[in-house]
Design a protein around this motif. Structure first.
Motif, PDB file in Angstrom:
ATOM      1  N   PHE A  17      -3.570 -26.059  22.765  1.00 34.89           N
ATOM      2  CA  PHE A  17      -3.738 -27.807  22.603  1.00 34.89           C
ATOM      3  C   PHE A  17      -3.211 -28.045  21.274  1.00 34.89           C
ATOM      4  O   PHE A  17      -3.042 -27.229  20.313  1.00 34.89           O
ATOM      5  CB  PHE A  17      -5.119 -28.326  22.947  1.00 34.89           C
ATOM      6  CG  PHE A  17      -6.005 -27.637  21.859  1.00 34.89           C
ATOM      7  CD1 PHE A  17      -6.498 -28.342  20.625  1.00 34.89           C
ATOM      8  CD2 PHE A  17      -6.787 -26.608  21.926  1.00 34.89           C
ATOM      9  CE1 PHE A  17      -7.354 -27.729  19.661  1.00 34.89           C
ATOM     10  CE2 PHE A  17      -7.478 -25.874  20.988  1.00 34.89           C
ATOM     11  CZ  PHE A  17      -7.814 -26.409  19.790  1.00 34.89           C
ATOM     12  N   SER A  18      -2.740 -29.389  21.223  1.00 32.78           N
ATOM     13  CA  SER A  18      -2.097 -29.866  19.981  1.00 32.78           C
ATOM     14  C   SER A  18      -2.625 -31.374  19.845  1.00 32.78           C
ATOM     15  O   SER A  18      -3.000 -31.995  20.510  1.00 32.78           O
ATOM     16  CB  SER A  18      -0.738 -29.784  20.019  1.00 32.78           C
ATOM     17  OG  SER A  18      -0.193 -30.308  21.095  1.00 32.78           O
ATOM     18  N   LEU A  19      -2.543 -31.693  18.492  1.00 32.73           N
ATOM     19  CA  LEU A  19      -2.717 -33.183  17.975  1.00 32.73           C
ATOM     20  C   LEU A  19      -1.578 -33.974  18.316  1.00 32.73           C
ATOM     21  O   LEU A  19      -0.522 -33.692  17.847  1.00 32.73           O
ATOM     22  CB  LEU A  19      -3.330 -33.215  16.613  1.00 32.73           C
ATOM     23  CG  LEU A  19      -3.306 -34.655  16.096  1.00 32.73           C
ATOM     24  CD1 LEU A  19      -4.659 -35.351  16.665  1.00 32.73           C
ATOM     25  CD2 LEU A  19      -3.605 -34.554  14.632  1.00 32.73           C
ATOM     26  N   LEU A  20      -1.745 -35.277  19.115  1.00 30.88           N
ATOM     27  CA  LEU A  20      -0.601 -35.854  19.389  1.00 30.88           C
ATOM     28  C   LEU A  20      -0.192 -36.934  18.390  1.00 30.88           C
ATOM     29  O   LEU A  20       0.547 -37.355  17.830  1.00 30.88           O
ATOM     30  CB  LEU A  20      -0.487 -36.636  20.708  1.00 30.88           C
ATOM     31  CG  LEU A  20      -0.316 -35.564  22.010  1.00 30.88           C
ATOM     32  CD1 LEU A  20      -0.412 -36.548  23.357  1.00 30.88           C
ATOM     33  CD2 LEU A  20       0.958 -34.900  21.818  1.00 30.88           C
ATOM     34  N   THR A  21      -1.699 -37.672  18.075  1.00 25.97           N
ATOM     35  CA  THR A  21      -1.378 -38.747  17.145  1.00 25.97           C
ATOM     36  C   THR A  21      -2.933 -39.067  16.634  1.00 25.97           C
ATOM     37  O   THR A  21      -4.148 -38.672  17.214  1.00 25.97           O
ATOM     38  CB  THR A  21      -0.822 -39.942  17.949  1.00 25.97           C
ATOM     39  OG1 THR A  21      -0.680 -41.030  16.789  1.00 25.97           O
ATOM     40  CG2 THR A  21      -1.708 -40.744  18.951  1.00 25.97           C
ATOM     41  N   GLN A  22      -3.084 -40.068  15.685  1.00 24.70           N
ATOM     42  CA  GLN A  22      -4.429 -40.310  15.130  1.00 24.70           C
ATOM     43  C   GLN A  22      -4.481 -41.901  15.215  1.00 24.70           C
ATOM     44  O   GLN A  22      -3.381 -42.647  14.818  1.00 24.70           O
ATOM     45  CB  GLN A  22      -4.429 -39.741  13.805  1.00 24.70           C
ATOM     46  CG  GLN A  22      -5.682 -40.330  13.257  1.00 24.70           C
ATOM     47  CD  GLN A  22      -6.077 -39.846  11.839  1.00 24.70           C
ATOM     48  OE1 GLN A  22      -6.053 -38.587  11.707  1.00 24.70           O
ATOM     49  NE2 GLN A  22      -6.161 -40.462  10.818  1.00 24.70           N
TER      50      GLN A  22
END
Length: 440
Positions: A144-149
Motif C-alpha cells: 500500500f502507499s500514501l496518495l495524499t494528505q
C-alpha cells in the motif's frame, strides 16, 4: 531532546578526559587531545560554531590499559554514556539506556531502522538522510502507499464518510466542524461549523448523519433537507443503520432508535434500548443482530426483530472500542490490549474463540480486501500506529504511523482507504497491485 548535561553525560565526559582535577576546575585541552569531548550539536547535525571547542569527529576506542583500571572496557563506557555507536542520535524517546545495534566506535555500521517516524524529517530538517535511524516515511509495508494528505482540521478526526456514488468526502472533528473535500482535487470545498464536537459520521443512502452532544444532525445531500434528531443525553459516539432503523450509541449508556418516514421525509423516534451502565461507544449490525460495545467493558447482542438483548459478552476487561462483523464472526477490540474473535456455538450464543494480544490498547477496527482480494484487518493502536494483519492468520504485513492516535478509518472504492488522527490530519491510502519500493 533531553540531555542531562549536569548529570551522567558530564561524568562520562570527565571519564573520557574532558574534566579537570578536583574542586570543579576545568582543564584546557589541546585540539589534538583524542580524549576531548565530541560535540553533541555536531552529532545531531546542527553545530554552527566556528571554531567549535569540541570534536567534530568520533572518538577512537581506547585500547587496553590506556588510562582504565582493571575491568574497564569500551563496552562499559558505551553503556554508561548511553550510546553504543559513533552516530547514535538521541531523538524522541531517548532514555539514556539505549541498546543500539549501530556498531562499535570508529567502525563501519549498518543502520537498523527504529519503527518510529523521524521528527526532524517531519519538520523537513533531518540531516542524516538514508543513514537516519528513524523512518522517513509514514508507513512500513510493500502493498500500500500514501496518495495524499488532507489538512484543515485542528483537532482529532472522529468520523469519515464517503457516500456511495458521490465525488465528495466528509470528515468530522472535535474542532466542531464538518469538512467537505473534493475527491478529484483533494481540496476542501466547504467547512460547516456545528457548534459542538463531532462524535461520529455516517453516510446512508442520500443521508449524511453526524453524532453530536445531545443530538444527531441529518442532511439529505441530494435535496439539502436538514433535520435535528433530539433525544440523546450527552455525546453521540456511534451511528449505524439496521433494517429500517437508525441507531445511536450515547454517553448515558442508552441506544436510541429512529425510523425514517418517507411520507413526511423525517426521522421519527422508534425505541430506546437500555442495559449498558456506561457510554455506548461502538455499534455494528450483522446477521440480523445489533452489537453494542461500551465503556462498561461489555458487548451486548440485540435482536433486530424485537430489539431485546439476547446475550451479554463480558470477556473484555476494559472499554470495548470497536466492533465489526466478518463472515460468521464478530471481531471486537478493547483498551485491554486485545482483539477478540467471536463465533456462534451450539444454541446460537457467541463465544470468544481466539484472542490476539497487542502491546497497547486497541482503538478501532476495519476490515478490507487488498488489491488481490485477500482479507486484511486494519487495527489502530494506542501507540499512534495502524497495524495491518492478514486474516485469519494475523500475520502482520505493514504499519501506518501517525503523529497521534488514529481514531477514524473509512474504506473507499478502487482500493482506497482513509485514516484520520488526533492532530486533525486525514490521509488517503491505496492498495498497490505492484509492491512498492522497499524502505531504505
Amino acid at each position: 531532546m533531553d540531555f542531562d548535561l549536569n548529570g551522567g553525560n558530564k561524568r562520562v565526559f570527565n571519564r573520557l578526559g574532558g574534566g579537570g582535577g578536583g574542586g570543579g576546575s576545568t582543564r584546557t585541552m589541546a585540539p589534538t587531545d583524542t580524549r576531548q569531548k565530541v560535540c553533541f550539536h555536531w552529532r545531531a547535525g546542527r553545530c554552527n560554531r566556528s571554531p567549535c571547542p569540541y570534536l567534530h569527529r568520533e572518538l577512537p576506542g581506547p585500547g587496553p590499559g590506556q588510562g582504565q583500571g582493571p575491568g574497564y572496557t569500551n563496552k562499559r563506557v558505551a553503556e554508561e554514556s548511553g550510546f553504543a555507536g559513533p552516530s547514535h542520535r538521541r531523538g524522541p524517546g531517548f532514555n539514556g539506556n539505549s541498546n543500539s545495534s549501530w556498531g562499535r566506535f570508529g567502525g563501519n555500521r549498518t543502520v537498523t531502522k527504529t519503527e518510529k517516524v523521524c521528527n526532524f524529517w517531519v519538520d523537513g530538517n533531518c540531516t542524516y538522510g538514508d543513514k537516519c535511524r528513524y523512518l522517513h516515511c509514514w508507513s512500513k509495508g510493500e502493498s500500500f502507499s500514501l496518495l495524499t494528505q488532507l489538512d484543515g482540521h485542528e483537532k482529532l478526526v472522529s468520523g469519515i464518510a464517503l457516500p456511495s456514488g458521490s465525488d465528495k468526502l466528509y470528515t468530522g472533528s472535535k474542532d466542531e466542524t464538518l469538512r467537505v473535500w473534493d475527491c478529484a482535487s483533494g481540496q476542501c470545498t466547504g467547512v460547516l461549523k456545528l457548534g459542538g464536537e463531532v462524535g461520529c459520521v455516517l453516510s446512508e443512502g442520500p443521508w449524511l448523519l453526524v453524532g453530536m452532544p445531545n443530538l444527531v444532525k441529518a442532511w439529505n445531500i441530494e435535496t439539502n433537507a436538514e433535520q435535528s434528531l433530539n433525544g440523546p443525553v450527552g455525546q453521540v459516539y456511534s451511528l449505524v443503520v439496521g433494517t429500517d432503523l437508525l441507531f445511536a450509541g450515547t454517553q448515558d449508556g442508552s441506544i436510541l432508535a429512529w425510523r425514517y418516514n418517507a411520507a413526511t421525509n423525517c426521522f421519527e423516534p422508534a425505541a430506546s434500548l437500555t442495559g449498558h451502565t456506561l457510554a455506548v461507544v461502538t455499534l455494528y449490525v450483522g446477521a440480523n443482530r445489533l452489537y453494542s460495545g461500551s465503556m462498561d467493558k461489555t458487548i451486548k447482542v440485540w435482536s433486530l426483530d424485537n430489539l431485546q438483548c439476547i446475550q451479554t459478552l463480558t470477556d473484555h476487561t476494559s472499554v470495548v472500542m470497536s466492533l465489526i462483523c466478518w463472515d460468521q464472526f464478530l471481531l471486537s477490540c478493547s483498551l485491554d490490549n486485545t482483539v477478540k474473535i467471536w463465533a456462534a456455538v451450539e444454541g446460537g450464543n457467541l463465544e470468544a474463540t481466539y484472542t490476539h494480544k497487542e502491546e497497547h490498547g486497541v482503538l478501532a477496527l476495519c476490515g478490507v480486501h487488498d488489491a488481490e482480494a485477500k482479507p486484511v484487518l486494519l487495527c489502530s493502536c494506542n501507540d499512534n500506529t495502524l497495524r495491518l494483519y492478514d486474516l485469519p492468520s494475523f500475520t502482520e504485513r505493514g504499519k501506518i504511523f501517525a503523529k497521534q492516535e488514529i481514531r477514524a478509518i473509512q474504506i473507499g472504492p478502487g482500493g482506497i482507504f482513509f485514516t484520520g488522527d488526533g492532530t486533525g490530519q486525514v490521509k488517503v491510502w491505496k492498495w498497490c497491485t505492484e509492491p512498492t519500493a522497499a524502505l531504505p
